[in-house]
Design a protein around this motif. Structure first.
Motif, PDB file in Angstrom:
ATOM      1  N   MET A 319       0.824  -1.212   0.000  1.00 35.42           N
ATOM      2  CA  MET A 319       0.000   0.000   0.000  1.00 35.42           C
ATOM      3  C   MET A 319       0.856   1.260   0.000  1.00 35.42           C
ATOM      4  SD  MET A 319      -3.254  -0.632  -0.219  1.00 35.42           S
ATOM      5  CE  MET A 319      -4.049   0.825   0.443  1.00 35.42           C
ATOM      6  N   ILE A 320       1.913   1.298   0.825  1.00 38.22           N
ATOM      7  CA  ILE A 320       2.698   2.533   0.862  1.00 38.22           C
ATOM      8  C   ILE A 320       3.477   2.729  -0.430  1.00 38.22           C
ATOM      9  CG2 ILE A 320       2.800   2.524   3.373  1.00 38.22           C
ATOM     10  CD1 ILE A 320       5.666   1.600   3.256  1.00 38.22           C
ATOM     11  N   ALA A 321       3.837   1.626  -1.095  1.00 34.57           N
ATOM     12  CA  ALA A 321       4.500   1.766  -2.396  1.00 34.57           C
ATOM     13  C   ALA A 321       3.565   2.394  -3.419  1.00 34.57           C
ATOM     14  CB  ALA A 321       4.978   0.399  -2.884  1.00 34.57           C
ATOM     15  N   ARG A 322       2.298   2.002  -3.393  1.00 29.74           N
ATOM     16  CA  ARG A 322       1.341   2.535  -4.356  1.00 29.74           C
ATOM     17  C   ARG A 322       0.888   3.945  -3.975  1.00 29.74           C
ATOM     18  NH1 ARG A 322      -2.611   0.323  -8.027  1.00 29.74           N
ATOM     19  NH2 ARG A 322      -4.201   1.892  -8.437  1.00 29.74           N
ATOM     20  N   VAL A 323       0.523   4.140  -2.696  1.00 29.98           N
ATOM     21  CA  VAL A 323       0.006   5.433  -2.252  1.00 29.98           C
ATOM     22  C   VAL A 323       1.045   6.530  -2.453  1.00 29.98           C
ATOM     23  CG1 VAL A 323      -0.733   6.734  -0.218  1.00 29.98           C
ATOM     24  CG2 VAL A 323      -1.683   4.458  -0.664  1.00 29.98           C
ATOM     25  N   THR A 324       2.306   6.218  -2.165  1.00 31.08           N
ATOM     26  CA  THR A 324       3.354   7.222  -2.331  1.00 31.08           C
ATOM     27  C   THR A 324       3.459   7.677  -3.782  1.00 31.08           C
ATOM     28  OG1 THR A 324       4.594   6.274  -0.484  1.00 31.08           O
ATOM     29  CG2 THR A 324       5.798   7.729  -1.972  1.00 31.08           C
ATOM     30  N   LEU A 325       3.396   6.732  -4.721  1.00 29.70           N
ATOM     31  CA  LEU A 325       3.451   7.096  -6.136  1.00 29.70           C
ATOM     32  C   LEU A 325       2.276   8.003  -6.504  1.00 29.70           C
ATOM     33  CD1 LEU A 325       4.430   3.673  -7.749  1.00 29.70           C
ATOM     34  CD2 LEU A 325       5.912   5.669  -7.488  1.00 29.70           C
ATOM     35  N   GLY A 326       1.065   7.574  -6.138  1.00 33.48           N
ATOM     36  CA  GLY A 326      -0.112   8.328  -6.521  1.00 33.48           C
ATOM     37  C   GLY A 326      -0.156   9.719  -5.924  1.00 33.48           C
ATOM     38  N   HIS A 327       0.193   9.838  -4.647  1.00 33.07           N
ATOM     39  CA  HIS A 327       0.069  11.134  -3.964  1.00 33.07           C
ATOM     40  C   HIS A 327       1.277  12.037  -4.160  1.00 33.07           C
ATOM     41  CE1 HIS A 327      -3.770  10.975  -1.886  1.00 33.07           C
ATOM     42  NE2 HIS A 327      -3.581   9.680  -1.734  1.00 33.07           N
ATOM     43  N   THR A 328       2.284  11.572  -4.880  1.00 32.40           N
ATOM     44  CA  THR A 328       3.371  12.485  -5.263  1.00 32.40           C
ATOM     45  C   THR A 328       3.308  12.804  -6.754  1.00 32.40           C
ATOM     46  OG1 THR A 328       4.904  10.608  -5.548  1.00 32.40           O
ATOM     47  CG2 THR A 328       4.910  11.719  -3.413  1.00 32.40           C
ATOM     48  N   GLY A 329       2.172  12.454  -7.385  1.00 32.72           N
ATOM     49  CA  GLY A 329       1.927  12.835  -8.774  1.00 32.72           C
ATOM     50  C   GLY A 329       2.656  11.992  -9.799  1.00 32.72           C
ATOM     51  N   ARG A 330       3.094  10.797  -9.392  1.00 27.26           N
ATOM     52  CA  ARG A 330       3.847   9.939 -10.313  1.00 27.26           C
ATOM     53  C   ARG A 330       2.952   8.863 -10.915  1.00 27.26           C
ATOM     54  NH1 ARG A 330       7.389  11.818  -6.554  1.00 27.26           N
ATOM     55  NH2 ARG A 330       9.526  12.238  -7.269  1.00 27.26           N
ATOM     56  N   PRO A 331       3.317   8.350 -12.097  1.00 31.90           N
ATOM     57  CA  PRO A 331       2.581   7.213 -12.643  1.00 31.90           C
ATOM     58  C   PRO A 331       2.782   5.988 -11.764  1.00 31.90           C
ATOM     59  CG  PRO A 331       4.544   7.654 -13.948  1.00 31.90           C
ATOM     60  CD  PRO A 331       4.412   8.786 -12.984  1.00 31.90           C
ATOM     61  N   LEU A 332       1.843   5.059 -11.827  1.00 32.68           N
ATOM     62  CA  LEU A 332       1.899   3.863 -10.991  1.00 32.68           C
ATOM     63  C   LEU A 332       2.858   2.836 -11.595  1.00 32.68           C
ATOM     64  CD1 LEU A 332      -1.856   3.537 -10.017  1.00 32.68           C
ATOM     65  CD2 LEU A 332       0.007   4.553  -8.702  1.00 32.68           C
ATOM     66  N   GLN A 333       4.114   3.216 -11.635  1.00 32.40           N
ATOM     67  CA  GLN A 333       5.185   2.345 -12.142  1.00 32.40           C
ATOM     68  C   GLN A 333       6.235   2.229 -11.047  1.00 32.40           C
ATOM     69  OE1 GLN A 333       6.490   4.275 -15.723  1.00 32.40           O
ATOM     70  NE2 GLN A 333       4.592   3.833 -16.838  1.00 32.40           N
ATOM     71  N   LEU A 334       6.486   1.006 -10.609  1.00 27.34           N
ATOM     72  CA  LEU A 334       7.387   0.800  -9.482  1.00 27.34           C
ATOM     73  C   LEU A 334       8.818   1.203  -9.815  1.00 27.34           C
ATOM     74  CD1 LEU A 334       6.338  -2.649  -7.988  1.00 27.34           C
ATOM     75  CD2 LEU A 334       6.040  -0.392  -6.962  1.00 27.34           C
ATOM     76  N   PRO A 335       9.500   1.865  -8.893  1.00 29.96           N
ATOM     77  CA  PRO A 335      10.936   2.099  -9.072  1.00 29.96           C
ATOM     78  C   PRO A 335      11.693   0.780  -9.098  1.00 29.96           C
ATOM     79  CG  PRO A 335      10.037   3.449  -7.293  1.00 29.96           C
ATOM     80  CD  PRO A 335       8.987   2.461  -7.657  1.00 29.96           C
ATOM     81  N   ALA A 336      12.873   0.799  -9.646  1.00 27.29           N
ATOM     82  CA  ALA A 336      13.691  -0.408  -9.739  1.00 27.29           C
ATOM     83  C   ALA A 336      13.911  -1.007  -8.352  1.00 27.29           C
ATOM     84  CB  ALA A 336      15.033  -0.081 -10.392  1.00 27.29           C
ATOM     85  N   GLY A 337      13.739  -2.303  -8.251  1.00 28.37           N
ATOM     86  CA  GLY A 337      14.030  -3.019  -7.017  1.00 28.37           C
ATOM     87  C   GLY A 337      12.849  -3.221  -6.099  1.00 28.37           C
ATOM     88  N   ILE A 338      11.756  -2.477  -6.273  1.00 31.70           N
ATOM     89  CA  ILE A 338      10.646  -2.583  -5.329  1.00 31.70           C
ATOM     90  C   ILE A 338       9.857  -3.876  -5.550  1.00 31.70           C
ATOM     91  CG2 ILE A 338       8.572  -1.473  -4.445  1.00 31.70           C
ATOM     92  CD1 ILE A 338      11.203  -0.123  -3.697  1.00 31.70           C
ATOM     93  N   GLY A 339       9.811  -4.354  -6.779  1.00 32.28           N
ATOM     94  CA  GLY A 339       9.212  -5.669  -7.004  1.00 32.28           C
ATOM     95  C   GLY A 339       9.938  -6.741  -6.202  1.00 32.28           C
ATOM     96  N   TRP A 340      11.272  -6.631  -6.154  1.00 30.29           N
ATOM     97  CA  TRP A 340      12.062  -7.575  -5.359  1.00 30.29           C
ATOM     98  C   TRP A 340      11.815  -7.372  -3.866  1.00 30.29           C
ATOM     99  CZ3 TRP A 340      13.766 -11.811  -7.243  1.00 30.29           C
ATOM    100  CH2 TRP A 340      14.127 -11.898  -8.585  1.00 30.29           C
ATOM    101  N   ALA A 341      11.511  -6.151  -3.465  1.00 31.99           N
ATOM    102  CA  ALA A 341      11.172  -5.919  -2.063  1.00 31.99           C
ATOM    103  C   ALA A 341       9.917  -6.702  -1.680  1.00 31.99           C
ATOM    104  CB  ALA A 341      10.971  -4.428  -1.805  1.00 31.99           C
ATOM    105  N   PHE A 342       8.919  -6.736  -2.564  1.00 39.01           N
ATOM    106  CA  PHE A 342       7.719  -7.532  -2.307  1.00 39.01           C
ATOM    107  C   PHE A 342       8.069  -9.021  -2.187  1.00 39.01           C
ATOM    108  CE2 PHE A 342       5.210  -4.204  -4.954  1.00 39.01           C
ATOM    109  CZ  PHE A 342       5.190  -3.337  -3.871  1.00 39.01           C
ATOM    110  N   VAL A 343       8.943  -9.494  -3.076  1.00 35.29           N
ATOM    111  CA  VAL A 343       9.366 -10.894  -3.025  1.00 35.29           C
ATOM    112  C   VAL A 343      10.068 -11.182  -1.700  1.00 35.29           C
ATOM    113  CG1 VAL A 343      10.889 -12.631  -4.054  1.00 35.29           C
ATOM    114  CG2 VAL A 343       9.540 -11.109  -5.529  1.00 35.29           C
ATOM    115  N   LEU A 344      10.969 -10.286  -1.299  1.00 36.68           N
ATOM    116  CA  LEU A 344      11.715 -10.478  -0.059  1.00 36.68           C
ATOM    117  C   LEU A 344      10.783 -10.520   1.150  1.00 36.68           C
ATOM    118  CD1 LEU A 344      14.745  -8.121  -0.764  1.00 36.68           C
ATOM    119  CD2 LEU A 344      14.892 -10.576  -0.291  1.00 36.68           C
ATOM    120  N   PHE A 345       9.799  -9.663   1.177  1.00 40.51           N
ATOM    121  CA  PHE A 345       8.884  -9.644   2.310  1.00 40.51           C
ATOM    122  C   PHE A 345       8.153 -10.979   2.432  1.00 40.51           C
ATOM    123  CE2 PHE A 345       7.136  -7.321   5.667  1.00 40.51           C
ATOM    124  CZ  PHE A 345       7.593  -6.019   5.630  1.00 40.51           C
TER     125      PHE A 345
END
Length: 396
Positions: A319-345
């Motif tokens: 949620m914080i990965a998505r909300v941060t993108l949306g509320h800072t005016g960015r497209p909903l495209q994950l920065p590099a490495g965050i997909g791996w953060a989900f895997v790690l969690f």
């Protein structure tokens, strides 16, 4: 945007323009430190240093009422602006609220006596509940009144735990912690039931979102809140077999709802499968606790950590990965490495739930390592977004 005084909003330093900024950043950095600190304490590497109540009491309280509650505050105090059409908390009032949260965290670690720690700690959840109540009452938004009720009960659960701390009663502390965990699970079910089908529909470009079964959403909220109340009252720890059907029913309800939301396309979108996997961990946790209460599992610890790491931690990160993108005016495209953060969690949750019972040291080390690395990736990629103005020039 229409309800905000633009010039006034843009004069506020970016970190204090909306609540998601300081609380997502502060909570993620705090958890990044707190888990390695707990592992070091568990291994006996911290010498004579003891936080208030000892390390177990600190860990039990802080991952829930320190870390998770800060994320809840950041999400709700940001979302309520959209829900009500009224400006959200910002500027000096937001600084004050964040300062109260931080002071309580430091108070626990520095070993403040209960007479000082308790009012400092309770100030944050009580203020959060009051702020949400005031904003929702101003527009008579009855649909979201249950959120205020759950927040108020969370403050009560924190108070129950703190009374146990003051009395040196571990049973009271455990009752407060367990009640708090299931109240957060109730919020997860309530908010997740609203946003995950919508996010899935938008993320996959489907014509419409899956329609909710309102009766199921109400039943899951009521059932999960009842679990929390029974833990707070001490019933759950005295009459375990009575809770088995309730846990199994809640597990079945969440599984049914998750099956209705499922679309094979989610596996192409990390921002979606991370949300769905977090809710699947909620099914695993409630199922495991149902089996434990029925006497079919030897320990409740794996299921509880499935709830805290897999479900709560996983949903928070997604949620914080998505909300941060949306509320800072960015497209909903994950920065590099965050997909791996989900895997790690999720790997960390697997390690704590399934590896730890067989190999405690290896399981704990793997779980803590995965947790810390995932949060470090979030902080690395998202801290600049949280500290800087929106890229589209709008307030917020």
């Amino acid at each position: 945007m229409n309800v905000i005084d633009r010039a006034k909003a843009l004069s506020i330093p970016p970190l204090w323009r909306l609540a998601f900024r300081p609380f997502f950043l502060g909570a993620s950095l705090y958890a990044l430190v707190a888990i390695p600190l707990w592992v070091m304490a568990w291994l006996g590497l911290l010498g004579d240093w003891q936080p208030s109540g000892g390390w177990l009491a600190w860990h039990r309280h802080e991952m829930l009422f320190g870390f998770a509650m800060a994320i809840v505050a950041g999400f709700l105090l940001t979302a309520v602006q959209t829900w009500t059409g009224r400006p959200g908390l910002s500027g000096r009032p937001l600084m004050l609220l964040a300062g109260v949260w931080l002071a309580a965290r430091l108070g626990w670690l520095l070993g403040l006596p209960p007479v000082l720690l308790i009012p400092l700690e309770l100030a944050f959840p009580l203020a959060l509940a009051a702020l949400m109540a005031r904003m929702l009452w101003a527009v008579r938004q009855q649909r979201n009144y249950p959120i205020v009720l759950v927040l108020s009960l969370l403050a009560g659960a924190d108070g129950l735990l703190l009374s146990g701390l003051a009395e040196g009663d571990d049973g009271l502390q455990r009752r407060g912690a367990m009640a708090g965990l299931w109240l957060v699970a109730a919020l997860m079910g309530l908010i997740g039931g609203r946003v995950i089908p919508f996010f899935t529909q938008r993320g996959l470009g489907r014509a419409e979102a899956v329609k909710p079964w309102v009766w199921l959403d109400i039943a899951l909220l009521a059932g999960t809140a009842l679990i929390a109340v029974l833990y707070a009252a001490g019933v759950a720890l005295q009459a375990q077999a009575l809770l088995a059907p309730l846990f199994l029913a809640v597990a079945g309800g969440h599984l049914l709802r998750l099956a209705r939301w499922y679309d094979p396309g989610i596996w192409r979108v990390p921002l979606l499968w991370s949300l769905h996997l977090a809710m699947l961990w909620l099914v695993v946790a409630t199922l495991g606790l149902g089996l434990w209460h029925a006497g079919l599992l030897a320990s409740s610890s794996p299921a509880l950590h499935g709830l805290t790491i897999g479900a709560m931690g996983g949903l928070i990160l997604a949620m914080i990965a998505r909300v941060t993108l949306g509320h800072t005016g960015r497209p909903l495209q994950l920065p590099a490495g965050i997909g791996w953060a989900f895997v790690l969690f999720n790997l960390g949750a697997v390690a704590r739930v399934f590896v730890y019972p067989q190999a405690p040291l290896a399981g704990l080390a793997l779980a803590a390592g995965c947790w810390s690395l995932a949060l470090a990736l979030y902080a690395w990629r998202y801290a600049p977004m949280l500290l800087r103005a929106r890229v589209d020039g709008h307030p917020g």
